[in-house]
Enzyme design. Structure first.
Site, PDB file in Angstrom:
ATOM      1  N   TYR A 148       0.833  -1.205   0.000  1.00  0.00           N
ATOM      2  CA  TYR A 148       0.000   0.000   0.000  1.00  0.00           C
ATOM      3  C   TYR A 148       0.873   1.263   0.000  1.00  0.00           C
ATOM      4  O   TYR A 148       0.720   2.141  -0.847  1.00  0.00           O
ATOM      5  CB  TYR A 148      -0.913  -0.016   1.219  1.00  0.00           C
ATOM      6  CG  TYR A 148      -1.916   1.108   1.285  1.00  0.00           C
ATOM      7  CD1 TYR A 148      -2.875   1.272   0.295  1.00  0.00           C
ATOM      8  CD2 TYR A 148      -1.920   1.992   2.362  1.00  0.00           C
ATOM      9  CE1 TYR A 148      -3.811   2.302   0.361  1.00  0.00           C
ATOM     10  CE2 TYR A 148      -2.857   3.022   2.436  1.00  0.00           C
ATOM     11  CZ  TYR A 148      -3.796   3.174   1.436  1.00  0.00           C
ATOM     12  OH  TYR A 148      -4.729   4.186   1.510  1.00  0.00           O
ATOM     13  N   GLU A 150       4.031   1.834  -0.728  1.00  0.00           N
ATOM     14  CA  GLU A 150       4.839   2.110  -1.914  1.00  0.00           C
ATOM     15  C   GLU A 150       3.964   2.323  -3.146  1.00  0.00           C
ATOM     16  O   GLU A 150       4.326   3.081  -4.038  1.00  0.00           O
ATOM     17  CB  GLU A 150       5.872   1.000  -2.148  1.00  0.00           C
ATOM     18  CG  GLU A 150       6.900   0.887  -1.024  1.00  0.00           C
ATOM     19  CD  GLU A 150       7.831   2.107  -0.883  1.00  0.00           C
ATOM     20  OE1 GLU A 150       7.577   3.163  -1.488  1.00  0.00           O
ATOM     21  OE2 GLU A 150       8.820   1.994  -0.129  1.00  0.00           O
ATOM     22  N   LYS A 152       1.152   3.880  -3.114  1.00  0.00           N
ATOM     23  CA  LYS A 152       0.688   5.267  -3.037  1.00  0.00           C
ATOM     24  C   LYS A 152       1.830   6.255  -3.280  1.00  0.00           C
ATOM     25  O   LYS A 152       1.615   7.327  -3.857  1.00  0.00           O
ATOM     26  CB  LYS A 152       0.029   5.526  -1.689  1.00  0.00           C
ATOM     27  CG  LYS A 152      -1.367   4.909  -1.585  1.00  0.00           C
ATOM     28  CD  LYS A 152      -2.320   5.521  -2.605  1.00  0.00           C
ATOM     29  CE  LYS A 152      -3.762   5.111  -2.379  1.00  0.00           C
ATOM     30  NZ  LYS A 152      -4.653   5.651  -3.430  1.00  0.00           N
ATOM     31  N   ASN A 177      -6.433   8.867   8.739  1.00  0.00           N
ATOM     32  CA  ASN A 177      -7.532   7.962   9.153  1.00  0.00           C
ATOM     33  C   ASN A 177      -8.897   8.644   9.150  1.00  0.00           C
ATOM     34  O   ASN A 177      -9.142   9.558   9.941  1.00  0.00           O
ATOM     35  CB  ASN A 177      -7.254   7.422  10.561  1.00  0.00           C
ATOM     36  CG  ASN A 177      -5.999   6.579  10.607  1.00  0.00           C
ATOM     37  OD1 ASN A 177      -4.905   7.101  10.400  1.00  0.00           O
ATOM     38  ND2 ASN A 177      -6.141   5.292  10.850  1.00  0.00           N
ATOM     39  N   VAL A 190      -9.699   0.178  12.786  1.00  0.00           N
ATOM     40  CA  VAL A 190      -9.921   0.242  14.225  1.00  0.00           C
ATOM     41  C   VAL A 190     -11.345   0.707  14.566  1.00  0.00           C
ATOM     42  O   VAL A 190     -11.983   0.137  15.467  1.00  0.00           O
ATOM     43  CB  VAL A 190      -8.822   1.081  14.917  1.00  0.00           C
ATOM     44  CG1 VAL A 190      -8.870   2.557  14.530  1.00  0.00           C
ATOM     45  CG2 VAL A 190      -8.885   0.928  16.406  1.00  0.00           C
ATOM     46  N   GLY A 208      -1.086  -4.288  20.626  1.00  0.00           N
ATOM     47  CA  GLY A 208       0.026  -3.741  21.411  1.00  0.00           C
ATOM     48  C   GLY A 208      -0.514  -3.257  22.746  1.00  0.00           C
ATOM     49  O   GLY A 208      -1.492  -3.800  23.282  1.00  0.00           O
ATOM     50  N   THR A 213      -0.670   6.144  18.375  1.00  0.00           N
ATOM     51  CA  THR A 213      -1.694   7.186  18.169  1.00  0.00           C
ATOM     52  C   THR A 213      -2.173   7.238  16.720  1.00  0.00           C
ATOM     53  O   THR A 213      -1.461   6.852  15.795  1.00  0.00           O
ATOM     54  CB  THR A 213      -1.165   8.594  18.528  1.00  0.00           C
ATOM     55  OG1 THR A 213      -0.165   8.971  17.579  1.00  0.00           O
ATOM     56  CG2 THR A 213      -0.614   8.644  19.936  1.00  0.00           C
ATOM     57  N   ARG A 214      -3.401   7.727  16.567  1.00  0.00           N
ATOM     58  CA  ARG A 214      -3.957   8.048  15.256  1.00  0.00           C
ATOM     59  C   ARG A 214      -4.789   9.319  15.429  1.00  0.00           C
ATOM     60  O   ARG A 214      -5.232   9.663  16.530  1.00  0.00           O
ATOM     61  CB  ARG A 214      -4.868   6.934  14.724  1.00  0.00           C
ATOM     62  CG  ARG A 214      -4.171   5.630  14.380  1.00  0.00           C
ATOM     63  CD  ARG A 214      -3.201   5.759  13.227  1.00  0.00           C
ATOM     64  NE  ARG A 214      -2.643   4.469  12.813  1.00  0.00           N
ATOM     65  CZ  ARG A 214      -1.576   3.886  13.368  1.00  0.00           C
ATOM     66  NH1 ARG A 214      -0.951   4.482  14.371  1.00  0.00           N
ATOM     67  NH2 ARG A 214      -1.134   2.729  12.912  1.00  0.00           N
ATOM     68  N   ARG A 278       0.684   9.122  14.431  1.00  0.00           N
ATOM     69  CA  ARG A 278       0.206   9.741  13.178  1.00  0.00           C
ATOM     70  C   ARG A 278      -0.590  10.983  13.525  1.00  0.00           C
ATOM     71  O   ARG A 278      -1.571  10.902  14.260  1.00  0.00           O
ATOM     72  CB  ARG A 278      -0.761   8.800  12.460  1.00  0.00           C
ATOM     73  CG  ARG A 278      -0.197   7.808  11.517  1.00  0.00           C
ATOM     74  CD  ARG A 278       0.366   8.456  10.274  1.00  0.00           C
ATOM     75  NE  ARG A 278       1.182   7.508   9.556  1.00  0.00           N
ATOM     76  CZ  ARG A 278       0.701   6.426   8.967  1.00  0.00           C
ATOM     77  NH1 ARG A 278      -0.581   6.177   8.993  1.00  0.00           N
ATOM     78  NH2 ARG A 278       1.505   5.617   8.347  1.00  0.00           N
TER      79      ARG A 278
HETATM   80  N1  UDP Z   1      -5.987  -1.449  15.879  1.00  0.00           N
HETATM   81  C1  UDP Z   1      -6.308  -2.049  17.096  1.00  0.00           C
HETATM   82  N2  UDP Z   1      -7.336  -2.937  17.134  1.00  0.00           N
HETATM   83  C2  UDP Z   1      -8.072  -3.265  16.047  1.00  0.00           C
HETATM   84  C3  UDP Z   1      -7.761  -2.653  14.810  1.00  0.00           C
HETATM   85  C4  UDP Z   1      -6.699  -1.752  14.761  1.00  0.00           C
HETATM   86  O1  UDP Z   1      -5.661  -1.766  18.119  1.00  0.00           O
HETATM   87  O2  UDP Z   1      -9.001  -4.078  16.173  1.00  0.00           O
HETATM   88  C5  UDP Z   1      -4.893  -0.452  15.828  1.00  0.00           C
HETATM   89  C6  UDP Z   1      -3.824  -0.739  14.784  1.00  0.00           C
HETATM   90  O3  UDP Z   1      -2.826  -1.592  15.301  1.00  0.00           O
HETATM   91  C7  UDP Z   1      -3.325   0.653  14.501  1.00  0.00           C
HETATM   92  C8  UDP Z   1      -4.534   1.545  14.703  1.00  0.00           C
HETATM   93  O4  UDP Z   1      -5.462   0.780  15.471  1.00  0.00           O
HETATM   94  O5  UDP Z   1      -2.335   1.026  15.438  1.00  0.00           O
HETATM   95  C9  UDP Z   1      -5.208   1.981  13.417  1.00  0.00           C
HETATM   96  O6  UDP Z   1      -5.406   0.835  12.636  1.00  0.00           O
HETATM   97  P1  UDP Z   1      -6.224   0.851  11.295  1.00  0.00           P
HETATM   98  O7  UDP Z   1      -6.188  -0.562  10.754  1.00  0.00           O
HETATM   99  O8  UDP Z   1      -7.562   1.444  11.510  1.00  0.00           O
HETATM  100  O9  UDP Z   1      -5.453   1.835  10.317  1.00  0.00           O
HETATM  101  P2  UDP Z   1      -3.921   2.268  10.071  1.00  0.00           P
HETATM  102  O10 UDP Z   1      -3.833   3.650  10.588  1.00  0.00           O
HETATM  103  O11 UDP Z   1      -3.008   1.342  10.794  1.00  0.00           O
HETATM  104  O12 UDP Z   1      -3.759   2.170   8.602  1.00  0.00           O
END
Ligand code: UDP
Length: 320
Positions: A148, A150, A152, A177, A190, A208, A213-214, A278
């Site tokens: 994804y 690379e 993009k 996001n 997520v 984890g 963060t997002r 992020r």
């Molecule tokens: N994540 C999580 N639980 C889930 C799905 C995602 O903890 O059930 C975490 C994932 O590891 C990441 C963040 O949420 O750190 C955002 O994940 P997502 O797949 O939504 O998008 P990304 O920003 O990674 O492309």
């Protein structure tokens, strides 16, 4: 007599593509949406079936295509969730490369304006925080997310090349996001995961420690950013995202609060190369487009709640 401008949207049956189709119709365009339905869904276009200015065609843009003259090409086709692009890795690389050439060829052929969806994934696991458009990123070119990331980054390179060599009137949006109604409940991202789990009374799977963060942008804000960029003359990438940053654990707690769920948190292993942080720097979008998001995360989750409730109700139980 004025003629109706015609927009072509690749990936038009996707989450963002379908919202963009709605917005373009509201802006007065006639819209032709293309999708190969690998991750897009016709259900997202249900409301447009009787709209005379709308047309859908099931087309795989990895082959050259021509749907006649258009004024604007919005190139949004691409699997976008980590689960989807892991499952469709080759298609993701192809649509970022071949599909992008073909979308740009259409814009070039008809002298159309062009806007492509790129992503904060171009920044990888960023060492600069928050991320400005001038940051070149920290990307693993051979890891599981590289199909994804690379793709993009290549999409951006081809787009800039068509602008420089062929004078195509291009724009690049780097999306952070985004969430809201029409997200696929099983795309693994997520927000849909947590909403689904909370509404079913299942444990919320935090990967984890949940301290990564997002920064989550509600879909209506994101689409408004696209429209403003589409009207601008900026050819270099522009971040469109909400700079309010949350840890994933905070996001889980918010979902529990808003759904009123008594689900618990279950910690699971962090996927490889999962970015630790992020957050968009949106100074450029503010200055250039007068854009900033209006909907905060609690409000956006509340606005999405009914959609997710219905999606959970509609889900067909998987056969044992
Ligand atoms: N994540 C999580 N639980 C889930 C799905 C995602 O903890 O059930 C975490 C994932 O590891 C990441 C963040 O949420 O750190 C955002 O994940 P997502 O797949 O939504 O998008 P990304 O920003 O990674 O492309």
């Amino acid at each position: 007599m004025t003629t109706t401008p015609r927009a072509l949207v690749t990936g038009g049956a996707g989450f963002l593509g379908s919202h963009l189709c709605d917005a373009l119709l509201a802006e007065g365009y006639s819209v032709i949406a293309l999708d190969n339905l690998v991750t897009g869904r016709l259900a997202n276009l249900e409301g447009l079936r009787r709209e005379a200015r709308f047309e859908f065609r099931e087309i795989d843009i990895n082959r050259p295509f021509d749907c006649g003259a258009v004024d604007y090409v919005f190139h949004f086709a691409c699997p976008a969730s980590p689960v989807d692009y892991a499952k469709h890795g080759i298609e993701t690389l192809k649509v970022g490369s071949l599909g992008t050439f073909h979308a740009l060829d259409v814009a070039r052929q008809y002298g159309a304006k062009y806007l492509v969806s790129s992503t904060s994934e171009c920044y990888g696991d960023p060492l600069e925080h928050p991320q400005k458009e001038t940051y070149w990123g920290h990307v693993n070119p051979i890891g599981p997310r590289s199909v994804y990331d690379e793709a993009k980054r290549f999409t951006e390179a081809v787009t800039m090349a068509y602008h420089r060599y062929y004078k195509v009137d291009t724009r690049i949006v780097r999306i952070f996001n985004t969430y809201g109604p029409r997200m696929q409940i099983n795309d693994g991202r997520v927000v849909p995961n947590f909403m689904k789990q909370a509404l079913r009374g299942e444990d919320l799977t935090v990967y984890g420690q949940g301290n990564q963060t997002r920064s989550f942008c509600y879909v209506s804000d994101e689409i408004e950013g696209f429209l403003r960029l589409a009207r601008s003359d900026e050819h270099f990438p522009v971040n469109i995202g909400n700079p309010a940053e949350f840890t994933i654990l905070q996001c889980a707690q918010l979902v529990l609060q808003i759904t009123g769920s008594t689900s618990r948190i279950q910690y699971q292993p962090l996927p490889q190369d999962d970015p630790k942080q992020r957050c968009p720097d949106i100074g450029k979008a503010k200055a250039l487009l007068g854009w900033e998001p209006k909907v905060d995360l609690p409000t956006g989750l509340r606005l999405s709640l009914e959609y997710f409730r219905q999606a959970v109700r509609d889900e067909v139980p998987s056969p044992l």
